[in-house]
Design an enzyme around this catalytic site. Structure first.
Site, PDB file in Angstrom:
ATOM      1  N   TYR A 141      55.215   9.125  41.975  1.00 12.75           N
ATOM      2  CA  TYR A 141      53.651   9.175  41.713  1.00 12.75           C
ATOM      3  C   TYR A 141      52.235  10.015  42.942  1.00 12.75           C
ATOM      4  O   TYR A 141      51.685  10.339  41.776  1.00 12.75           O
ATOM      5  CB  TYR A 141      54.062   7.756  42.347  1.00 12.75           C
ATOM      6  CG  TYR A 141      52.464   6.889  42.965  1.00 12.75           C
ATOM      7  CD1 TYR A 141      51.636   7.068  41.028  1.00 12.75           C
ATOM      8  CD2 TYR A 141      52.921   6.819  43.926  1.00 12.75           C
ATOM      9  CE1 TYR A 141      50.960   6.549  41.906  1.00 12.75           C
ATOM     10  CE2 TYR A 141      51.498   5.984  44.276  1.00 12.75           C
ATOM     11  CZ  TYR A 141      50.080   5.726  43.342  1.00 12.75           C
ATOM     12  OH  TYR A 141      48.897   4.436  43.484  1.00 12.75           O
TER      13      TYR A 141
ATOM     14  N   LYS B  53      49.093  12.242  41.135  1.00 14.69           N
ATOM     15  CA  LYS B  53      48.585  11.972  41.686  1.00 14.69           C
ATOM     16  C   LYS B  53      47.051  12.621  42.380  1.00 14.69           C
ATOM     17  O   LYS B  53      46.122  12.511  41.888  1.00 14.69           O
ATOM     18  CB  LYS B  53      48.065  10.691  42.523  1.00 14.69           C
ATOM     19  CG  LYS B  53      48.393   9.049  41.612  1.00 14.69           C
ATOM     20  CD  LYS B  53      47.785   8.761  40.680  1.00 14.69           C
ATOM     21  CE  LYS B  53      46.034   8.447  41.712  1.00 14.69           C
ATOM     22  NZ  LYS B  53      45.829   7.292  40.328  1.00 14.69           N
TER      23      LYS B  53
END
Length: 493
Positions: A237, A241
């Site tokens: 994640y 990002k």
């Protein structure tokens, strides 16, 4: 910023928001509709097969939520006409070019009208499939940027990231961008085109081996973690990002860009009412498990700080940053919105609040019996956690085995189920370990400048209250005991 400027900024604006059914996006939409009904139009991008399906999702997953009860009550029988005038759901997908908008006429209309694009869309699973996370969090950010560049009168692009793109940095973590391709560890350079190629090669290889969908998912999840950790990020994640931010900063050209980095987002502090939340978020999983009697320990050091921020404060910060940016080309483009620097919350306090709340308000299980909770064990290291897990699961299994050999035939099946649960717990703890033992605090100097400027420009008290995002005003004991945990009980448990 002059008196009323935030509300004036929103008036007659056309805004495109991606990820419209997500938690934060819904709060943003509700806020805008409630405080500035004279907004011109909200185009809301969401995954759907067609326009009818998109409208059905909008009504069911956005307007139909408790969050919007004030808006529904305000407009009553005229709600449908208000929604059709102010909100247009768009079937699309940010992982595709032109955001997957297939209606050419609608796309042209959007490109002519949009003032602001806000990218809320993300997959937030720590161990998401690498192909999915790369497609949404990294390449999706690029697709949103390219679409925004085509908008004829766009004022700015707002990208909602996360403060934890910092990886496992320690100390004071500044509001600064990532140099393109720079890894957190080692001398390797991150080549996003190479990452795309590796993902496709891995998928082709699995397809040639006739791997099942379940096998592909498991392998692609592990592949994401492997790539993230190779470059110095703890999970897929935050790695994807971070790459998304790199692309935006590198390719924005002269487009005005805001990057918003919230920390761990919790239930609403005050607006539209306290305690609204959707799903168990980060540490909430532990609180929920504790209340249900399924979690007997908290893994953290006594001095560990949990950086959380209520969702409505994040939305307020986004809107204030937008209004400020629109009136002057400020040099600050990254805003970290959190609490660890100005009003830290200790993890040990969360343990204490959870115990006190559920002792006074025990959870009633499916059998109608109150669940008794005892003070959770604090495990200050992973070694202590592993020892705890050994006693928690292995010793009961040994006792069970003796009885099972005598009376049960499916002991092995039972062990398999228990083993799966143990493996799941171990995997979750490994994923959350960087956050429960986090040793950084997030600088929010740029966000503080927004707050100071609002005060110095003498905004009306009403508007300052309307867009409050000052973490120093939060009384953590009152918030956790009277707002957040009751919200979890009502909307999650």
């Amino acid at each position: 910023m002059e008196v009323g400027s935030i509300l004036e900024f929103l008036e007659n604006k056309t805004i495109l928001a991606t990820g419209a059914t997500g938690y934060l996006a819904k709060i943003f939409v509700e806020k805008v509709l409630r405080v500035q009904p004279n907004v011109k139009k909200l185009y809301l991008l969401l995954r759907a097969a067609d326009a009818d399906s998109a409208m059905e999702r909008l009504n069911r997953e956005v307007i139909g939520k408790d969050l919007f009860k004030g808006v529904r009550e305000k407009y009553g029988s005229s709600l449908n006409s208000f929604v059709s005038e102010k909100m247009t759901p768009i079937p699309g997908d940010i992982s595709r070019e032109d955001l997957g908008i297939e209606d050419f006429n609608l796309r042209d209309e959007i490109l002519k009208d949009i003032d602001v694009v806000i990218n809320f869309a993300a997959t937030t699973n720590f161990d998401e499939r690498y192909d999915v996370a790369l497609g949404v969090n990294t390449l999706g950010a690029l697709n949103v940027l390219n679409f925004a560049k085509k908008c004829l009168k766009i004022r700015m692009l707002v990208h909602v990231s996360t403060a934890y793109v910092c990886g496992e940095d320690t100390g004071l973590i500044l509001e600064k961008p990532f140099p393109m391709g720079e890894a957190k560890k080692g001398n390797r350079k991150i080549d996003i085109e190479e990452e795309k190629k590796l993902v496709q090669e891995k998928l082709n290889e699995l397809e040639s081996e006739n791997a099942s969908e379940k096998e592909i998912t498991a392998i692609m999840k592990d592949f994401g973690i492997e790539r993230a950790r190779m470059f110095g990020w703890p999970n897929t994640y935050v790695f994807t990002k971070a790459m998304g931010e790199m692309i935006l900063m590198h390719m924005k050209e002269d487009l005005s860009l805001l990057i918003i980095r919230p920390t761990m987002i919790t239930s609403t502090y005050r607006e539209p009412f306290p305690g609204w939340i959707e799903g168990a978020r980060t540490v909430d999983s532990v609180i929920v498990g504790y209340g249900k009697g399924k979690v007997g320990c908290f893994v953290s050091r006594p001095e560990s700080v949990l950086d959380v921020i209520p969702a409505d404060m994040v939305v307020n910060g986004i809107i204030v940053a937008m209004a400020t940016r629109a009136q002057k080309q400020a040099s600050e483009i990254i805003y970290q919105i959190g609490s660890s620097l100005r009003n830290p919350l200790k993890l040990s306090s969360v343990n204490d609040f959870s115990y006190r709340y559920f002792s006074a308000n025990p959870w009633i299980n499916k059998e109608g019996v109150p669940v008794k909770t005892s003070k959770a064990i604090i495990l200050s290291s992973m070694t202590k956690f592993y020892i705890y897990m050994a006693f928690r699961f292995q010793l009961p299994l040994k006792a069970l085995q003796v009885a099972t050999i005598l009376v049960l035939k499916n002991y092995q099946d039972m062990c398999t189920v228990l083993d799966r649960k143990v493996k799941l717990v171990m995997r979750l703890v490994e994923l959350y370990k960087p956050y429960v033992f986090f040793e950084g605090s997030f600088d929010d100097s740029n966000s503080e400048k927004l707050r100071i400027e609002a005060r110095e420009r003498s905004l009306e008290l009403k508007e300052m209250d309307e867009f409050n995002f000052d973490p120093t005003e939060i009384d953590w004991e009152n918030y956790m005991m009277s707002v957040h945990i009751p919200g979890l009980v009502k909307y999650v448990m």
